[in-house]
Design a protein around this motif. Structure first.
Motif, PDB file in Angstrom:
ATOM      1  N   ARG A 139      39.465  48.251  34.197  1.00  0.00           N
ATOM      2  CA  ARG A 139      39.686  48.141  35.643  1.00  0.00           C
ATOM      3  C   ARG A 139      39.210  49.361  36.423  1.00  0.00           C
ATOM      4  O   ARG A 139      38.538  49.242  37.452  1.00  0.00           O
ATOM      5  N   LYS A 140      39.557  50.570  35.954  1.00  0.00           N
ATOM      6  CA  LYS A 140      39.158  51.775  36.682  1.00  0.00           C
ATOM      7  C   LYS A 140      37.640  51.917  36.730  1.00  0.00           C
ATOM      8  O   LYS A 140      37.085  52.362  37.736  1.00  0.00           O
ATOM      9  N   HIS A 141      36.977  51.541  35.645  1.00  0.00           N
ATOM     10  CA  HIS A 141      35.522  51.684  35.604  1.00  0.00           C
ATOM     11  C   HIS A 141      34.839  50.640  36.492  1.00  0.00           C
ATOM     12  O   HIS A 141      33.881  50.945  37.191  1.00  0.00           O
ATOM     13  N   VAL A 142      35.353  49.431  36.464  1.00  0.00           N
ATOM     14  CA  VAL A 142      34.714  48.334  37.193  1.00  0.00           C
ATOM     15  C   VAL A 142      35.003  48.413  38.688  1.00  0.00           C
ATOM     16  O   VAL A 142      34.132  48.146  39.521  1.00  0.00           O
ATOM     17  N   GLY A 143      36.234  48.772  39.038  1.00  0.00           N
ATOM     18  CA  GLY A 143      36.600  48.835  40.445  1.00  0.00           C
ATOM     19  C   GLY A 143      36.620  47.464  41.095  1.00  0.00           C
ATOM     20  O   GLY A 143      37.101  46.494  40.515  1.00  0.00           O
TER      21      GLY A 143
ATOM     22  N   PHE B  24      33.190  37.820  35.795  1.00  0.00           N
ATOM     23  CA  PHE B  24      34.448  37.770  36.529  1.00  0.00           C
ATOM     24  C   PHE B  24      34.333  38.445  37.884  1.00  0.00           C
ATOM     25  O   PHE B  24      33.675  39.480  38.029  1.00  0.00           O
ATOM     26  N   THR B  25      35.022  37.876  38.856  1.00  0.00           N
ATOM     27  CA  THR B  25      35.288  38.593  40.091  1.00  0.00           C
ATOM     28  C   THR B  25      36.400  39.597  39.783  1.00  0.00           C
ATOM     29  O   THR B  25      37.164  39.427  38.827  1.00  0.00           O
ATOM     30  N   PRO B  26      36.531  40.661  40.574  1.00  0.00           N
ATOM     31  CA  PRO B  26      37.550  41.679  40.262  1.00  0.00           C
ATOM     32  C   PRO B  26      38.977  41.157  40.331  1.00  0.00           C
ATOM     33  O   PRO B  26      39.891  41.795  39.801  1.00  0.00           O
ATOM     34  N   GLU B  27      39.171  39.972  40.931  1.00  0.00           N
ATOM     35  CA  GLU B  27      40.525  39.409  40.998  1.00  0.00           C
ATOM     36  C   GLU B  27      41.086  39.061  39.625  1.00  0.00           C
ATOM     37  O   GLU B  27      42.293  38.823  39.488  1.00  0.00           O
ATOM     38  N   ILE B  28      40.245  39.045  38.607  1.00  0.00           N
ATOM     39  CA  ILE B  28      40.749  38.772  37.256  1.00  0.00           C
ATOM     40  C   ILE B  28      41.774  39.820  36.841  1.00  0.00           C
ATOM     41  O   ILE B  28      42.695  39.542  36.069  1.00  0.00           O
ATOM     42  N   PHE B  29      41.637  41.038  37.357  1.00  0.00           N
ATOM     43  CA  PHE B  29      42.567  42.099  36.966  1.00  0.00           C
ATOM     44  C   PHE B  29      43.992  41.813  37.460  1.00  0.00           C
ATOM     45  O   PHE B  29      44.966  42.037  36.745  1.00  0.00           O
ATOM     46  N   GLU B  30      44.120  41.312  38.715  1.00  0.00           N
ATOM     47  CA  GLU B  30      45.442  40.934  39.205  1.00  0.00           C
ATOM     48  C   GLU B  30      46.014  39.795  38.369  1.00  0.00           C
ATOM     49  O   GLU B  30      47.214  39.770  38.062  1.00  0.00           O
ATOM     50  N   ALA B  31      45.162  38.852  37.993  1.00  0.00           N
ATOM     51  CA  ALA B  31      45.618  37.736  37.166  1.00  0.00           C
ATOM     52  C   ALA B  31      46.115  38.228  35.812  1.00  0.00           C
ATOM     53  O   ALA B  31      47.162  37.788  35.321  1.00  0.00           O
TER      54      ALA B  31
END
Length: 295
Positions: A120-124, A211-218
């Motif tokens: 997550r931190k790397h992808v932002g 993936f869109t970054p919203e995968i992290f919240e999921a």
């Protein structure tokens, strides 16, 4: 809706590789050679061929050789230069120039979903590719490029899908699809390793995702399963509640080198296609098949 170009890839490579013991007792499964390249090199080269310039490899304990492989080795380079082995020298130097490759440790092996969350931190806030190191694609990056084109068109997550017979579907994540176009579906639901009689289709999720970054919240909302693992499939199912996910189907080019039979198939088929090895190796195979009475 994100409209950023896809320039980042994440390669989870923290698994223990127990299916290949004892070969993986002291070396990562991703470093097992397929002909004369470690498996993970095929994955990295596929990403680069598709235009990915930033690669994050998720590692774990005992994976230092992954970093060493894509780093400079000045002692080896000096030896090759001194011996006049110019082609070999250029090949090993090129490994360090393939892309901007970064590494982060997963720490606890808590499943594929957890491994992706570590990025997550790397992808932002950028879209990104996830490429499983167990799956090598030998298709000149056509599948990945098609997936990136689908993302550019819809701005939503895209997963790779392949059809399997009912007796094999329980080994994979499986989707309920809605046809959208040629080789393209909208994913209506996704389940992990369903029994054949309740599988929503014959389409299984393969080891390529955008993936869109919203995968992290999921993934943050996923409840841990057996062994405390966070499953990526569960994260995708939660993502579906908030935004569309598409599936791109394909048929050829994949080798699941986490399976011994597929690993052998990859080694034989790729060697047979090589211009430098193919003629002699194919002759050996013909002689072997005849000698052993396998036809």
């Amino acid at each position: 809706m994100s409209s950023n170009a896809v320039t980042k890839a994440v390669i989870p490579a923290a698994g223990l590789g127990t299916r290949f013991l004892p070969a993986t007792k002291a070396q990562p499964k991703e470093m097992l050679p397929v002909v004369d390249k470690p498996a993970i090199q095929y994955v990295v080269e596929e990403a680069v061929l598709a235009g990915i310039t930033d690669i994050l490899i998720i590692t774990g304990r005992g994976k230092r050789s992954l970093e060493d492989h894509f780093d400079r080795n000045f002692e080896l380079e000096y030896y090759l230069a001194d011996k006049g082995k110019t082609d070999d020298l250029e090949e090993v130097q090129a490994l360090a120039e393939l892309a901007d490759i970064h590494y982060v440790r997963q720490g606890d092996p808590l499943g594929l979903g957890h491994a992706v969350s570590v990025a997550r931190k790397h992808v932002g806030d950028n879209p990104f590719v996830v490429m499983l190191g167990d799956d090598i694609m030998v298709d000149e990056a056509h599948l990945l490029e098609r997936m990136m084109g689908t993302y550019e068109q819809y701005g939503r997550s895209v997963i790779a899908l392949a059809a399997f017979p009912p007796e094999e579907i329980s080994a994979y994540g499986c989707v309920r699809p809605e046809p959208v176009g040629e080789n393209l579906v909208r994913v209506l639901d996704i389940v992990e390793k369903p029994r054949p009689e309740v599988a929503p289709s014959n389409l299984a999720v393969m080891g390529r995702y955008i993936f869109t970054p919203e995968i992290f919240e999921a993934l943050e909302r996923v409840k841990p399963g057996v062994g405390g693992e966070i499953q990526l499939t569960d994260g995708i199912a939660l993502l579906l509640e908030d935004q569309a996910v598409y599936g791109l189907t394909f048929e050829e080019g994949r080798y699941d080198i986490g399976k011994k039979v597929d690993y052998l198939r990859a080694t034989v088929e790729l060697a047979a296609r090589r211009a430098d090895l193919g003629p002699e190796f194919r002759e050996f195979l013909r002689d072997f098949v005849q000698r052993e009475g396998l036809v």
